[in-house]
Design an enzyme around this catalytic site. Structure first.
Site, PDB file in Angstrom:
ATOM      1  N   GLN A  31     -34.199 -10.232  62.555  1.00 19.48           N
ATOM      2  CA  GLN A  31     -35.088  -9.487  61.665  1.00 19.48           C
ATOM      3  C   GLN A  31     -36.311  -8.992  62.436  1.00 19.48           C
ATOM      4  OE1 GLN A  31     -37.635 -11.099  58.582  1.00 19.48           O
ATOM      5  NE2 GLN A  31     -36.600  -9.852  57.067  1.00 19.48           N
ATOM      6  N   TYR A  90     -45.390  -6.762  54.276  1.00 22.00           N
ATOM      7  CA  TYR A  90     -45.697  -6.557  55.699  1.00 22.00           C
ATOM      8  C   TYR A  90     -45.801  -5.053  55.997  1.00 22.00           C
ATOM      9  CZ  TYR A  90     -45.045 -11.535  55.721  1.00 22.00           C
ATOM     10  OH  TYR A  90     -45.173 -12.864  55.425  1.00 22.00           O
ATOM     11  N   ARG A 131     -34.279  -4.580  54.695  1.00 22.11           N
ATOM     12  CA  ARG A 131     -34.655  -5.501  53.624  1.00 22.11           C
ATOM     13  C   ARG A 131     -35.833  -4.954  52.837  1.00 22.11           C
ATOM     14  NH1 ARG A 131     -36.983 -11.725  53.735  1.00 22.11           N
ATOM     15  NH2 ARG A 131     -35.230 -12.556  52.578  1.00 22.11           N
ATOM     16  N   GLY A 180     -31.902 -19.049  51.223  1.00 17.94           N
ATOM     17  CA  GLY A 180     -32.973 -19.478  52.108  1.00 17.94           C
ATOM     18  C   GLY A 180     -33.102 -20.985  52.148  1.00 17.94           C
TER      19      GLY A 180
HETATM   20  C1  PHB Z   1     -43.853 -16.493  55.730  1.00 18.22           C
HETATM   21  O1  PHB Z   1     -44.099 -16.783  56.893  1.00 18.22           O
HETATM   22  O2  PHB Z   1     -44.317 -17.121  54.782  1.00 18.22           O
HETATM   23  C2  PHB Z   1     -42.997 -15.340  55.462  1.00 18.22           C
HETATM   24  C3  PHB Z   1     -42.550 -14.563  56.505  1.00 18.22           C
HETATM   25  C4  PHB Z   1     -41.750 -13.477  56.243  1.00 18.22           C
HETATM   26  C5  PHB Z   1     -41.403 -13.189  54.954  1.00 18.22           C
HETATM   27  C6  PHB Z   1     -41.831 -13.964  53.923  1.00 18.22           C
HETATM   28  C7  PHB Z   1     -42.635 -15.049  54.173  1.00 18.22           C
HETATM   29  O3  PHB Z   1     -40.656 -12.132  54.680  1.00 18.22           O
END
Ligand code: PHB
Length: 362
Positions: free
Chosen positions: A99, A180, A227, A315
């Site tokens: 990713q 992000y 995603r 997850g």
């Molecule tokens: C996190 O580090 O909490 C985190 C990282 C990437 C994501 C979601 C959460 O897509």
């Protein structure tokens, strides 16, 4: 025969043994220089019976980091470190994508080269904290990227893809979710730009599509997933018209014939979300649809049988159950998650969750 979690799936040129995907999961256990090391290879190798592993979010540039000890894919050492991970997964018969991540404003100056401000579409500070060497600190106020800086970030995704392929990954996933950088461009709470990257859906999607096109030029479309998280409020983000925005995104991605679209449905916290038509997203995209967010075996099986998804990503169950596929197959109980060991540290809570046999013997 209805499609089940155990039905194989052709993903471009690779065959997945099942539809059970290990979701990308930040574990903050990279070594010095944010280089993956033997401990990470063991962790992923333990989980290689997943139809596909999507390795954790990995920064494409130093500026793309927002949390302590997350791995990168921009240096030679990081690329070599990842090679040991993909070798270990492939030796166990698994498939693994990486990713690709840039956190944008979800960062702190202590992670940034020269302690500079993090970069974002607009200079709007996120509510929230991140964990640094000095503990939890508020996220820093970002600066808005200049229009002419954006192509260099797109180029960094392309270089990261080259590195990922050199490291032996079967493909890459463009992280356009969870507040992000790419999501910050997509959604209007965080994108107040007046140039060609802001305003209309078309303009706000421009950065995502430039990244996707750069990455597919390197890897080929069949090795690239994307995603998205249309309704997730995580990282202080939202949009005034999420359905219309993400319908547009799905429509734009459709002709690109990507490996899959990975969709976090609803809110990651489990908070109730407004009605949203994910079937429309799936239909507009037209390719393989990977569902994610709090699925268990029963809900995942129903989604596959009813054609609402082609793959399902898990997850937390994969953190706590390296042999999740076997446990699903046998309807065996799952190990509980140890929340205290999610982030950082070493083996405990990472590579020492028991397998079914050792649980039964204990
Ligand atoms: C996190 O580090 O909490 C985190 C990282 C990437 C994501 C979601 C959460 O897509």
């Amino acid at each position: 025969m209805p499609t089940t979690l155990f039905s194989p799936l052709q993903l471009g040129s690779i065959t997945l043994n099942n539809r059970i995907v290990m979701a990308p999961l930040t574990r903050s256990r990279a070594g010095d220089g944010n280089v993956p090391h033997a401990l990470n290879a063991l962790y992923y190798a333990q989980r290689a019976s997943a139809g596909l592993i999507i390795a954790e979010a990995t920064q494409v540039t130093p500026e793309g980091q927002g949390y302590i000890t997350t791995p990168g894919i921009h240096s030679d050492e990081q690329t070599a470190g990842w090679k040991a991970v993909t070798d270990a997964v492939h030796a166990n018969g698994g498939r693994i994508f990486l990713q690709l991540w840039h956190v944008g404003r979800i960062s702190h100056t202590s992670f940034q080269p020269h302690a500079a401000a993090p970069v974002a579409p607009s200079a709007i500070q996120a509510e929230g904290k991140t964990y640094t060497r000095d503990g939890f600190v508020p996220l820093s106020k970002p600066r808005a990227l200049d229009t002419d800086e954006i192509p260099s970030i797109v180029a960094a995704y392309a270089q990261a893809t080259r590195n990922a392929l050199e490291a032996g990954f079967d493909g890459v996933e463009v992280h356009a979710a969870n507040g992000y950088l790419i999501d910050q461009f997509l959604r209007d709470k965080t994108n107040h730009r007046t140039d060609q990257y802001g305003g209309s859906f078309e303009n706000r999607s421009r950065f995502l599509l430039a990244v996707v096109d750069a990455v597919t030029t390197v890897a080929g479309a069949s090795r690239v997933g994307v995603r998205i998280s249309p309704q997730n409020a995580f990282n202080d983000i939202s949009d005034s018209q999420p359905q219309a925005l993400f319908n547009h995104v799905a429509e734009q991605l459709a002709p690109r014939k990507l490996a899959y679209l990975h969709v976090i449905e609803g809110d990651m916290s489990g908070a109730p979300a407004a009605p949203f038509d994910y079937a429309a997203i799936k239909q507009l995209f037209g390719g393989l649809y990977m569902a994610n967010n709090g699925y268990d075996k029963a809900r995942a099986s129903a989604a596959l049988a009813e054609g609402r998804a082609d793959l399902v990503a898990f997850g937390k169950p994969f953190i706590a159950n390296p042999d999740l596929v076997t446990r699903f197959l046998l309807d065996a109980p799952l190990n509980p998650l140890q929340a205290a060991t999610l982030y950082g540290g070493s083996h405990p809570g990472y590579t020492d969750y028991p397998l079914l046999q050792s649980t039964a013997a204990a």
